[in-house]
Scaffold this motif. Structure first.
Motif, mmCIF file in Angstrom:
data_model
loop_
_atom_site.group_PDB
_atom_site.id
_atom_site.type_symbol
_atom_site.label_atom_id
_atom_site.label_comp_id
_atom_site.label_asym_id
_atom_site.label_seq_id
_atom_site.Cartn_x
_atom_site.Cartn_y
_atom_site.Cartn_z
ATOM 1 N N GLN A 94 34.354 2.831 -26.392
ATOM 2 C CA GLN A 94 35.366 2.897 -27.448
ATOM 3 C C GLN A 94 36.782 3.074 -26.915
ATOM 4 O OE1 GLN A 94 33.528 1.416 -29.808
ATOM 5 N NE2 GLN A 94 34.507 2.705 -31.345
ATOM 6 N N ASP A 100 32.926 -4.016 -24.843
ATOM 7 C CA ASP A 100 32.321 -4.209 -26.157
ATOM 8 C C ASP A 100 33.255 -3.848 -27.305
ATOM 9 O OD1 ASP A 100 29.934 -5.267 -25.399
ATOM 10 O OD2 ASP A 100 28.769 -3.432 -25.616
ATOM 11 N N SER A 104 33.549 -4.125 -32.171
ATOM 12 C CA SER A 104 33.606 -3.071 -33.183
ATOM 13 C C SER A 104 35.009 -2.787 -33.706
ATOM 14 C CB SER A 104 33.025 -1.770 -32.620
ATOM 15 O OG SER A 104 33.730 -1.358 -31.465
ATOM 16 N N SER A 105 36.042 -3.134 -32.940
ATOM 17 C CA SER A 105 37.401 -2.726 -33.307
ATOM 18 C C SER A 105 37.907 -3.406 -34.567
ATOM 19 C CB SER A 105 38.359 -3.010 -32.145
ATOM 20 O OG SER A 105 38.375 -4.393 -31.832
ATOM 21 N N ARG A 189 24.234 -8.995 -34.684
ATOM 22 C CA ARG A 189 25.518 -8.539 -35.235
ATOM 23 C C ARG A 189 25.348 -7.213 -35.970
ATOM 24 N NH1 ARG A 189 30.243 -11.117 -36.345
ATOM 25 N NH2 ARG A 189 29.319 -13.207 -36.199
ATOM 26 N N ASN A 192 25.119 -4.428 -33.525
ATOM 27 C CA ASN A 192 26.412 -4.090 -32.932
ATOM 28 C C ASN A 192 27.282 -3.294 -33.903
ATOM 29 O OD1 ASN A 192 25.992 -5.325 -30.417
ATOM 30 N ND2 ASN A 192 26.598 -7.329 -31.186
ATOM 31 N N ILE A 193 27.255 -3.692 -35.170
ATOM 32 C CA ILE A 193 28.031 -2.971 -36.178
ATOM 33 C C ILE A 193 27.525 -1.540 -36.305
ATOM 34 C CG2 ILE A 193 28.500 -2.825 -38.660
ATOM 35 C CD1 ILE A 193 28.493 -5.898 -38.702
ATOM 36 N N GLU A 195 26.006 0.340 -34.212
ATOM 37 C CA GLU A 195 26.165 1.185 -33.041
ATOM 38 C C GLU A 195 27.571 1.738 -32.880
ATOM 39 O OE1 GLU A 195 22.643 -0.874 -30.344
ATOM 40 O OE2 GLU A 195 24.735 -1.310 -29.894
ATOM 41 N N HIS A 196 28.594 0.914 -33.150
ATOM 42 C CA HIS A 196 29.950 1.369 -32.793
ATOM 43 C C HIS A 196 31.038 1.079 -33.816
ATOM 44 C CE1 HIS A 196 28.820 2.641 -28.763
ATOM 45 N NE2 HIS A 196 28.164 1.501 -28.593
ATOM 46 N N ALA A 197 30.762 0.344 -34.867
ATOM 47 C CA ALA A 197 31.814 0.042 -35.831
ATOM 48 C C ALA A 197 32.163 1.283 -36.642
ATOM 49 C CB ALA A 197 31.372 -1.084 -36.769
ATOM 50 N N CYS A 198 33.460 1.490 -36.868
ATOM 51 C CA CYS A 198 33.964 2.571 -37.722
ATOM 52 C C CYS A 198 33.576 3.951 -37.209
ATOM 53 C CB CYS A 198 33.478 2.387 -39.163
ATOM 54 S SG CYS A 198 33.844 0.787 -39.888
ATOM 55 N N ALA A 275 31.128 -0.748 -42.961
ATOM 56 C CA ALA A 275 31.783 -1.815 -42.210
ATOM 57 C C ALA A 275 32.575 -2.755 -43.103
ATOM 58 C CB ALA A 275 30.757 -2.619 -41.418
#
Length: 280
Positions: A94, A100, A104-105, A189, A192-193, A195-198, A275
């Motif tokens: 992050q 990666d 997520s950014s 997708r 991935n969302i 795991e690390h999005a928001c 998300a």
């Protein structure tokens, strides 16, 4: 043996789903089998990720051989390149140096944008742009094919030959290629969302990844092989994936996850709502 067992399990599920669809080739069964197969293709990628941490087998040589031949190469992925890339992700999770972060950014996005992304996945457009066109460009203009791409071509050629020998060529396209181009890309997708999005971008290992609770349907179709315990994986990345549920339970009993404000979600629907900027 647990690592070997998970790899065998993934391929057995793929074989059983394909066999059922070949035996009962009506559209509903074929589509359902394709979803299951696409989910286990994601499972192979997850087990390759396990091997990138040296956790698929105690012996390093067999860890890498098993992952390359049985998990990475059928998907056109280089274990060596993925390991280098992925360990940088763990080092700089992050942060600006995280390779990666681009995944997520951008979130949260609008609901319409998220739907468009998933539709591109499910129609094969994401696969075309991210996988097929770069491989063709490299072949035509650089006149080379990477070892991983070459292995994937050989693997698919062998599958086609097997399908022709059994007079079920349609099964290759509908029960391996189509799931790989569509459902695999979509659930990749979503993973991935989740795991690390928001989540937080501060340099705090307790807050850079999310754990998502998953029932048996989610574990079968979206989150195979304990991949939903991603916060615990970042905290204890030397722990095999099958130990993560016990680690989660221990941290919960100690109140550490709540104390440290570790991101958690009740399910993947909640993750997708976050998300897409929804508070519901």
């Amino acid at each position: 043996w647990r690592g070997i067992g998970m790899v065998v399990h993934a391929w057995l599920v793929i074989a059983m789903a394909a066999g059922l669809a070949i035996a009962l080739p009506n559209p509903a069964v074929v589509v359902a089998a394709g979803v299951v197969i696409g989910s286990r293709q994601l499972g192979l990628a997850i087990l390759m990720h396990e091997a990138a941490h040296g956790l698929l087998h105690d012996a390093h040589r067999w860890n890498d051989r098993l992952a390359a031949w049985a998990c990475a190469w059928p998907l056109g992925i280089s274990l060596t390149e993925y390991r280098q890339y992925h360990l940088r992700h763990h080092t700089y999770a992050q942060q600006e140096e995280d390779p990666d972060l681009v995944l997520s950014s951008k979130f949260p996005v609008s609901g319409q944008s998220l739907v468009r992304k998933l539709l591109r996945d499910l129609t094969g457009l994401t696969f075309l742009r991210q996988r097929l066109l770069p491989m063709l460009y490299s072949l035509v203009f650089d006149r080379r094919v990477s070892q991983a791409d070459g292995a994937m071509v050989l693997f698919n050629t062998a599958l086609i030959g097997l399908a022709i020998l059994n007079n079920v060529l349609w099964a290759y396209f509908l029960l391996w290629l189509a799931p790989f181009m569509t459902w695999y890309m979509a659930v990749l997708r979503v993973r991935n969302i989740a795991e690390h999005a928001c989540v937080s971008t501060e340099n705090n290992p307790w807050r850079v990844a999310r754990t998502t609770h998953a029932g048996w349907i989610a574990r079968a179709l979206v989150a195979p092989y304990y991949v939903n315990y991603h916060a615990e994986h970042h905290l204890f990345m030397s722990a095999p994936c099958y130990r993560l549920p016990a680690i989660h339970e221990a941290l919960q009993e100690q109140g550490r996850l709540e104390q440290e404000h570790t991101p958690t979600a009740s399910g993947y629907i909640q993750v997708l709502r976050q998300a897409s900027g929804s508070k519901a």
